[in-house]
Structure formats: structure tokens, C-alpha cells
Design a protein around this motif. Sequence first.
Motif, PDB file in Angstrom:
ATOM      1  N   ARG A 330       0.846  -1.153  -0.020  1.00  0.00           N
ATOM      2  CA  ARG A 330       0.088  -0.327   0.034  1.00  0.00           C
ATOM      3  C   ARG A 330       0.847   1.335   0.061  1.00  0.00           C
ATOM      4  O   ARG A 330       1.609   1.233   0.933  1.00  0.00           O
ATOM      5  N   LEU A 331       0.458   2.307  -0.770  1.00  0.00           N
ATOM      6  CA  LEU A 331       1.317   3.474  -1.089  1.00  0.00           C
ATOM      7  C   LEU A 331       0.554   4.386  -0.537  1.00  0.00           C
ATOM      8  O   LEU A 331      -0.706   4.769  -1.077  1.00  0.00           O
ATOM      9  N   VAL A 357      11.901   3.136  -4.310  1.00  0.00           N
ATOM     10  CA  VAL A 357      12.481   1.833  -4.542  1.00  0.00           C
ATOM     11  C   VAL A 357      13.094   1.235  -3.294  1.00  0.00           C
ATOM     12  O   VAL A 357      12.930  -0.155  -2.860  1.00  0.00           O
ATOM     13  N   ASN A 358      13.757   1.837  -2.610  1.00  0.00           N
ATOM     14  CA  ASN A 358      14.635   1.461  -1.394  1.00  0.00           C
ATOM     15  C   ASN A 358      13.550   0.907  -0.467  1.00  0.00           C
ATOM     16  O   ASN A 358      13.754  -0.223   0.324  1.00  0.00           O
ATOM     17  N   ALA A 359      12.561   1.815  -0.132  1.00  0.00           N
ATOM     18  CA  ALA A 359      11.389   1.311   0.705  1.00  0.00           C
ATOM     19  C   ALA A 359      10.488   0.342   0.230  1.00  0.00           C
ATOM     20  O   ALA A 359      10.337  -0.514   1.165  1.00  0.00           O
ATOM     21  N   LEU A 360      10.332   0.237  -0.893  1.00  0.00           N
ATOM     22  CA  LEU A 360       9.412  -1.050  -1.440  1.00  0.00           C
ATOM     23  C   LEU A 360      10.331  -2.350  -1.499  1.00  0.00           C
ATOM     24  O   LEU A 360       9.858  -3.291  -1.337  1.00  0.00           O
ATOM     25  N   GLY A 367       2.826  -5.312   2.719  1.00  0.00           N
ATOM     26  CA  GLY A 367       3.228  -4.177   3.814  1.00  0.00           C
ATOM     27  C   GLY A 367       2.886  -2.778   3.229  1.00  0.00           C
ATOM     28  O   GLY A 367       1.906  -2.649   2.419  1.00  0.00           O
ATOM     29  N   SER A 368       3.417  -1.533   3.712  1.00  0.00           N
ATOM     30  CA  SER A 368       2.865  -0.297   3.211  1.00  0.00           C
ATOM     31  C   SER A 368       4.271   0.455   3.293  1.00  0.00           C
ATOM     32  O   SER A 368       5.013   0.251   4.052  1.00  0.00           O
ATOM     33  N   VAL A 369       3.819   1.526   2.607  1.00  0.00           N
ATOM     34  CA  VAL A 369       4.868   2.792   2.459  1.00  0.00           C
ATOM     35  C   VAL A 369       4.090   4.093   2.488  1.00  0.00           C
ATOM     36  O   VAL A 369       3.302   4.144   1.713  1.00  0.00           O
ATOM     37  N   ARG A 370       4.531   5.109   3.259  1.00  0.00           N
ATOM     38  CA  ARG A 370       3.955   6.285   3.464  1.00  0.00           C
ATOM     39  C   ARG A 370       5.019   7.238   3.052  1.00  0.00           C
ATOM     40  O   ARG A 370       6.061   7.376   3.404  1.00  0.00           O
ATOM     41  N   VAL A 371       4.536   8.578   2.108  1.00  0.00           N
ATOM     42  CA  VAL A 371       5.167   9.391   1.814  1.00  0.00           C
ATOM     43  C   VAL A 371       4.460  10.825   2.190  1.00  0.00           C
ATOM     44  O   VAL A 371       3.469  10.994   1.908  1.00  0.00           O
ATOM     45  N   ASP A 386       8.551   3.172   5.927  1.00  0.00           N
ATOM     46  CA  ASP A 386       7.974   1.671   5.561  1.00  0.00           C
ATOM     47  C   ASP A 386       7.982   1.061   6.624  1.00  0.00           C
ATOM     48  O   ASP A 386       8.453   1.400   8.017  1.00  0.00           O
ATOM     49  N   ASP A 387       7.103  -0.006   6.854  1.00  0.00           N
ATOM     50  CA  ASP A 387       6.865  -1.082   7.896  1.00  0.00           C
ATOM     51  C   ASP A 387       7.627  -2.318   7.822  1.00  0.00           C
ATOM     52  O   ASP A 387       7.384  -3.202   8.301  1.00  0.00           O
ATOM     53  N   GLY A 388       8.870  -2.149   7.065  1.00  0.00           N
ATOM     54  CA  GLY A 388       9.867  -3.351   6.960  1.00  0.00           C
ATOM     55  C   GLY A 388      10.287  -3.642   8.258  1.00  0.00           C
ATOM     56  O   GLY A 388      10.225  -2.951   9.321  1.00  0.00           O
ATOM     57  N   PRO A 389      11.458  -4.692   8.165  1.00  0.00           N
ATOM     58  CA  PRO A 389      12.265  -4.786   9.329  1.00  0.00           C
ATOM     59  C   PRO A 389      13.313  -3.749   9.679  1.00  0.00           C
ATOM     60  O   PRO A 389      13.789  -3.661  10.924  1.00  0.00           O
TER      61      PRO A 389
END
Length: 458
Positions: A330-331, A357-360, A367-371, A386-389
Motif C-alpha cells: 500500500r502506497l 524503490v529502497n522502501a519497496l 506491507g505499506s509505504v507512506r510518503v 516503511d513498515d519493513g524490518p
Amino acid sequence: MSIRARLAVGFTLVMLVLTVSGSVLFVSQLQKALLSSVHSRLSDRLAVLLTEAADRGGRIHPLLGSNGIYAQVLDPGAAVLTTTRGTDRAPFLTPAQLARIGDRTVSFDGHLQVHAGARVVRTAMRLRATTLPRSGDFLVVATSEADVDTAARRAAIQLIVLCAGMLVVALVGGWWLTRAALRPVERMRRQVARLGVDRLASGIAVPRSRDEIALLGHTFNDLLRRVSDAADRERAFVSDAGHELRTPLAILKGELELAQNPKRTREELLGTVGVAAEETDRLIALAEDLLFLARGDESPAVPLEPADLVAIVDEAVRSVAVMAQSRSVRLAVAAPPQLWSDVDRDRIRRAVDNVLVNALHAVAEGGSVRVDLAAVSGEAVLRVTDDGPGFPPEFVPHAFERFSRVPDPAVPGNGLGLAIVRSVMTGHGGTATVENATGGGAVITLRWPLTSSPREGN
């Protein structure tokens, strides 16, 4: 001519100008003082004779020479009535000069003939004249200026000798002083000449004196350290670039060698060509990234033009939308309607692309990425969360270094993406930071100055 010689000669020339100027001033003042003394003596003698004339009813006793001062009494026609012994009977002044006196005391310069033993000598004289009361005759006193000229000439000769000696001392002393002052510079020069490329960081020995030479030494050591660091980075960059290029080139070479095998089937050949194409794309991307960084190093300043930052971010988000959808990521974007600033549009777009791209790559499927884009205290602030590790703690200090990658083979990339981001921010006078979010995930923040106001109607 060496600096030592130039300083010594310059010091000597300054001393020459000062001594000559001082000598000329001294001789001039001496001559002026002596002439003033002559003037005073004439005035005193004139006053004595006038007093005598007043006591005698306007008449003067036959004159006697007094301490080198001669006197005459002349009638209005310049006829000599009385004169001091030792002078001829020629009048001291002409009728025209007498006519200028009136009731004043007037000074004149002239030449008189006086007796010097058996000889008659014509000498320069200083004269003062005034009118005698009652009789209307003129009283003239005179004395030689030869003593003044002689004293001034002797003083000038002595000063010339003194100045010559002072100039010799100044030249030798200036040479010695400049040699002593520049000795630390010569030592530093010899140390620099012995420095090798591998020992630049060691620097040179700096004098303990707290002067400009010590400051020069510290500044030069700082420069050597920066050059050494740059050389180390260049060597590391070349080594890393060679390592990065070696792998795809080796794979490409292997696939091409396999393609030469006549026993391979068409399907195997197509697979080999596909792998070769992928490695070629990887090489092209790596070369483009390296070229981008090299251009940024050569010309840190970037050409700026007005651009809507919101539009740039929207374009970047749309360009990665397909990649996000393929992984169900989700963006979310939060930005004002418009945010204008003077930027290099292509470079800012490249930086935003790399951060997205780094966040994705960091988040898992679903997952999700917020800008977030906003104007804060005169700066444009772009924050990608991002909600990655998140980043490994040991990676954070090196995140923006070239070829620095997270130690996870599952994360693609050549380690140049964030280095490009920092290069773009540096060119815009901004900063780039990475951190791990409190609840998990990573945050990359870009800040750069807003250099224009929002535009109406755009």
C-alpha cells in the motif's frame, strides 16, 4: 628571486626611503634653525643700534663689527654714510631696495664683499634694514650665510655615511631575519617533498610557535588529511566498482560461452540470451549510477529552475505503483496541493525514485509505504516511512556510503541508490538521514531549502 631575497631587498628599500627622508628632513630643519638663529642675531644687533641712535638723537657712532655682523647707514639715495670696518664702501642695498622699506623692518638676501685678511671675498649675506627715526636714513645690518651652508653640508655628508652603514646593516639583518623566519617553512617543504601517497594522512611536523607559519602548517595538514581521505575513497570506489562489475561480466561471459555450444537447444539458447540481457541491464544501470555520482562530484552546484515538488513526488509514486501492486504494497501520500521551489527537477526526481524503490524493497508483501511532503521552517521535507524490518544498527552510519548494502542477499541493488540521494541533497544544500522507526520499519528523510515562493495559478 627567492622570497628571502625579496624580503631582504624590500626591507632595505624601506629603510633607504625612511633614512633618506629622515636625513632630508633633518638637514632641512637644521638649516631652518640656523637661518632662524641668524635672523635673531641680526634682529638683536639691529635693536642695539636703534637704541644707540635713539640715545644720540638719531645719530650713530662710527660702527664696529660685532660677532661677524656688519652694518651700514645709508641715505635715501643709497650713499654710504657710515660702514663697519672690514667691508668695502659699496652700499649693502640699492635705492630700489631702500624704497621698499618704508617704516618697516625688511629682510634681504644678497652678496657682499668683505675683507678676509689680505683678501677680499664675495660671500652670500643675510640682511635686515629699517629706517632711522628723525634722520630718515636707513640702518642695514648683515651677516654671512656661509656658516649655515657649511654646517648643513657637513651634516648631510655625515648622514650619508650613516645611512650607507645603516643600509648595509639593514640588508644583512633583513637577510638573516627572513632566513630565520622562513626556516620552518623550508623544513615543512622538505617534509612534504618526502611524503608518499600512502603517508599523506601522517602530515608534517608543525612548529610550536603560535604564529602564521604554525597556522599554515595546521591548515596544510588538514588539506593532506582531506586529500588522503579522498584518495582512500577513490581507491575503495574503484575497488568496489571493479567488484560490482566483475560479477555481471563473469556471468555474461559464461552465458556467451555456453551459447557457443552447438549442441544447445533453441530453448536453452533463448534462456542464455535472457540471462545475458538481464546482466547487460544490470551493467547499464550500474554504469549510469556511477556516471551520475561522478558528475555530481565534478560539479556539486546544480542548475536550478522552478518546479512543483508535489508534482515530482506524484510522478515518482506513479512510476513505482506497478511494482507496489505486484507485491500488494500500500502506497499512501500526504502533501499540500502545491509546493514550488527552485530545484534541479531531474535530480530531485532521481532521489525520490531511489528512496521509494529502497522502501519497496525493504517491505514484505502486503506491507505499506507512506510518503509525506511538507514545508517546514523554510525547508522542503520529504519523509518516506516503511513498515519493513528496518536497518541493522551497524548499517545506519554507513547507509549513504557508495556500495554500502544491507547484509541481506534477498534485497536487490548495487549499493549506490542512497549514495545518489545524498549527492543530490548535497548539490541542493540539503541533507539526507536514515533512522529506524520506534514501532518498526525505517524512515528516510530528505531536507533542502525552499528557494522560491508558491506560485499562484499553477
